[in-house]
Design a protein around this motif. Sequence first.
Motif, PDB file in Angstrom:
ATOM      1  N   ASP A   1       0.777  -1.243  -0.063  1.00  0.00           N
ATOM      2  CA  ASP A   1       0.015  -0.124  -0.015  1.00  0.00           C
ATOM      3  C   ASP A   1       0.977   1.082   0.022  1.00  0.00           C
ATOM      4  OD1 ASP A   1      -1.998  -1.761   0.132  1.00  0.00           O
ATOM      5  OD2 ASP A   1      -2.418  -1.501   2.400  1.00  0.00           O
TER       6      ASP A   1
ATOM      7  N   GLU B   1      -6.222  14.305  -3.992  1.00  0.00           N
ATOM      8  CA  GLU B   1      -7.576  13.802  -3.824  1.00  0.00           C
ATOM      9  C   GLU B   1      -8.449  13.745  -4.636  1.00  0.00           C
ATOM     10  OE1 GLU B   1      -9.084  14.430   0.142  1.00  0.00           O
ATOM     11  OE2 GLU B   1      -7.367  13.902   1.270  1.00  0.00           O
TER      12      GLU B   1
ATOM     13  N   ASP C   1       0.825   5.494   0.251  1.00  0.00           N
ATOM     14  CA  ASP C   1       0.444   6.723   0.279  1.00  0.00           C
ATOM     15  C   ASP C   1       0.343   7.726  -0.822  1.00  0.00           C
ATOM     16  OD1 ASP C   1      -0.460   9.070   1.183  1.00  0.00           O
ATOM     17  OD2 ASP C   1       0.538   9.274   3.132  1.00  0.00           O
TER      18      ASP C   1
ATOM     19  N   ARG D   1      -9.382   5.107  -4.428  1.00  0.00           N
ATOM     20  CA  ARG D   1      -9.536   5.576  -3.076  1.00  0.00           C
ATOM     21  C   ARG D   1      -8.433   6.485  -2.707  1.00  0.00           C
ATOM     22  NH1 ARG D   1      -9.376   0.144   0.345  1.00  0.00           N
ATOM     23  NH2 ARG D   1      -8.800   1.356   2.041  1.00  0.00           N
ATOM     24  N   THR D   2      -8.721   7.388  -1.711  1.00  0.00           N
ATOM     25  CA  THR D   2      -7.733   8.539  -1.486  1.00  0.00           C
ATOM     26  C   THR D   2      -7.020   8.316  -0.173  1.00  0.00           C
ATOM     27  OG1 THR D   2      -9.551   9.598  -0.139  1.00  0.00           O
ATOM     28  CG2 THR D   2      -9.413  10.157  -2.526  1.00  0.00           C
ATOM     29  N   ASP D   3      -7.326   7.122   0.331  1.00  0.00           N
ATOM     30  CA  ASP D   3      -6.197   7.222   1.610  1.00  0.00           C
ATOM     31  C   ASP D   3      -5.174   6.021   0.956  1.00  0.00           C
ATOM     32  OD1 ASP D   3      -8.178   4.932   1.003  1.00  0.00           O
ATOM     33  OD2 ASP D   3      -7.996   4.082   3.198  1.00  0.00           O
ATOM     34  N   LYS D   4      -5.143   5.398   0.244  1.00  0.00           N
ATOM     35  CA  LYS D   4      -4.195   4.468  -0.042  1.00  0.00           C
ATOM     36  C   LYS D   4      -4.135   3.947  -1.643  1.00  0.00           C
ATOM     37  CE  LYS D   4      -5.870   0.517   2.189  1.00  0.00           C
ATOM     38  NZ  LYS D   4      -5.862  -0.760   3.133  1.00  0.00           N
TER      39      LYS D   4
END
Length: 293
Positions: free
Chosen positions: A29, A45, A31, A54-57
């Motif tokens: 994963d 984002e 960032d 997805r924006t978190d990972k």
Amino acid sequence: MSGHPHNSAFYRFKIGRFDCLSVSDGSYDYDPMHLLTDMPGERVEQILRDHNLRTDKLISPYTFLFVDTGDHKILVDMGAGKLGPNTGKLVSSLKAAGIRPEDIDTIFITHAHPDHIGGTLDDEGNPNYSNARYFMWKNEWDFWFSDEASGKITEHLSQLLPTEVFMKIARGQLGPVKDRIELITEESEILQGIHVHFTPGHTPGHMVVSFSSEGEELFNVGDAILFPFLIERPDLRPIVDIVPDMADVSKRRLCDLLAEKKTWVLAQHFHPFPSLGHIVKKGKAWQWQPVQL
Ligand SMILES: [Zn+2]
């Protein structure tokens, strides 16, 4: 080309007479903020949302290529070893597919980032692929063993992992097999139907390897093309490319070639596994079309 039902460790397909496998080393994963550091977080984002990500990972498969030509058993890169909690599965995935690591005679190294060469040696420091000879671009070897390497890594990659980790893995994994590595200085046909292409930028000596048999062709693109959204938005320049201008030229040239020739593409970090498909031209950019399983 014909495919077979797959599991999560490997996927069988054919390119002409060549028996091929997409082989999983696991996944990692990232960032996304560590990739595009030159713009505000909200913009990153927004770009990800535009591409339904997805924006978190950024979940990246670590997918590698094995080819049996009949005369040679070939691997491109050796996976990440123990880089992350879910990496280092390449040897067991190969064994699950009935391939013995000691039977592999040829290994191409696209570049010396930890996720591609971290699995060169086993836990005891012996080569995982005990009978292989390796091919690597000379510029790549020279870079990693030069004095400028750690400064460049700090500039481009230290947000991902400490610089020392990059240096230690490159030198620690490749140093012991130095005598088995042939350094390439020009684009050529290394084995019958198997060509190396110089695609610098992501690293100074990055290379792509292509396999052709009976009119079919497959390109293993390494990290010359990192993630699908980066070909849909070719203007984005990920900080992790060590020589950004060259990476941009290499990526665009390669995408044009792949789209024009309609070749099969295996991209190490393309979701979903088996990371196999086509790249098609779309306006001034390109698009990823994963193989239908
Ligand atoms: Zn990579």
